[in-house]
Design a protein around this motif. Sequence first.
Motif, PDB file in Angstrom:
ATOM      1  N   SER A  10      42.907  41.520  38.752  1.00 17.83           N
ATOM      2  CA  SER A  10      44.201  40.840  38.770  1.00 17.83           C
ATOM      3  C   SER A  10      44.850  40.923  37.397  1.00 17.83           C
ATOM      4  O   SER A  10      44.183  41.111  36.387  1.00 17.83           O
ATOM      5  N   THR A  43      47.246  39.114  34.548  1.00 16.98           N
ATOM      6  CA  THR A  43      47.613  37.783  34.061  1.00 16.98           C
ATOM      7  C   THR A  43      48.925  37.860  33.283  1.00 16.98           C
ATOM      8  O   THR A  43      49.375  38.947  32.920  1.00 16.98           O
ATOM      9  N   LEU A  59      46.299  49.358  37.902  1.00 18.64           N
ATOM     10  CA  LEU A  59      45.745  48.794  39.125  1.00 18.64           C
ATOM     11  C   LEU A  59      45.417  49.842  40.180  1.00 18.64           C
ATOM     12  O   LEU A  59      44.738  49.547  41.160  1.00 18.64           O
ATOM     13  N   GLN A  81      53.320  38.438  39.573  1.00 17.76           N
ATOM     14  CA  GLN A  81      53.216  38.203  41.012  1.00 17.76           C
ATOM     15  C   GLN A  81      53.288  39.522  41.790  1.00 17.76           C
ATOM     16  O   GLN A  81      52.512  39.752  42.724  1.00 17.76           O
ATOM     17  N   ASN A  89      49.959  41.476  41.282  1.00 17.66           N
ATOM     18  CA  ASN A  89      48.827  40.892  41.996  1.00 17.66           C
ATOM     19  C   ASN A  89      48.974  41.016  43.509  1.00 17.66           C
ATOM     20  O   ASN A  89      47.986  41.235  44.215  1.00 17.66           O
ATOM     21  N   LEU A 130      46.325  43.014  45.812  1.00 19.50           N
ATOM     22  CA  LEU A 130      45.707  42.356  46.957  1.00 19.50           C
ATOM     23  C   LEU A 130      45.920  43.169  48.228  1.00 19.50           C
ATOM     24  O   LEU A 130      45.001  43.378  49.007  1.00 19.50           O
TER      25      LEU A 130
END
Length: 83
Positions: free
Chosen positions: A2, A4, A51, A71, A74, A78
């Motif tokens: 994730s 930050t 990612l 946001q 992430n 996900l």
Amino acid sequence: MSITVQDVVDLISAKLGGRAGPTVDGQSVLRDLGLSSLEIADMVYSLEDQLGVEFDPAEAADVLTVADLVQLANAAALTSTES
């Protein structure tokens, strides 16, 4: 993995050098920090590479704040792990 707020702040610092100012947090507006649209796009691409995902271009275009970018990153990470 994730992302930050601090990860994005570090990217901003790398892009702007010392121009970002002393206080950058989740509510900081990227344009107000002095980031050009090209620099914002470059940060988006950097996060995608980090990612191993691809962001929805329409959602990426709507990113205004540091928190928005966190946001988006992430959510994409996900979604990628759920596929």
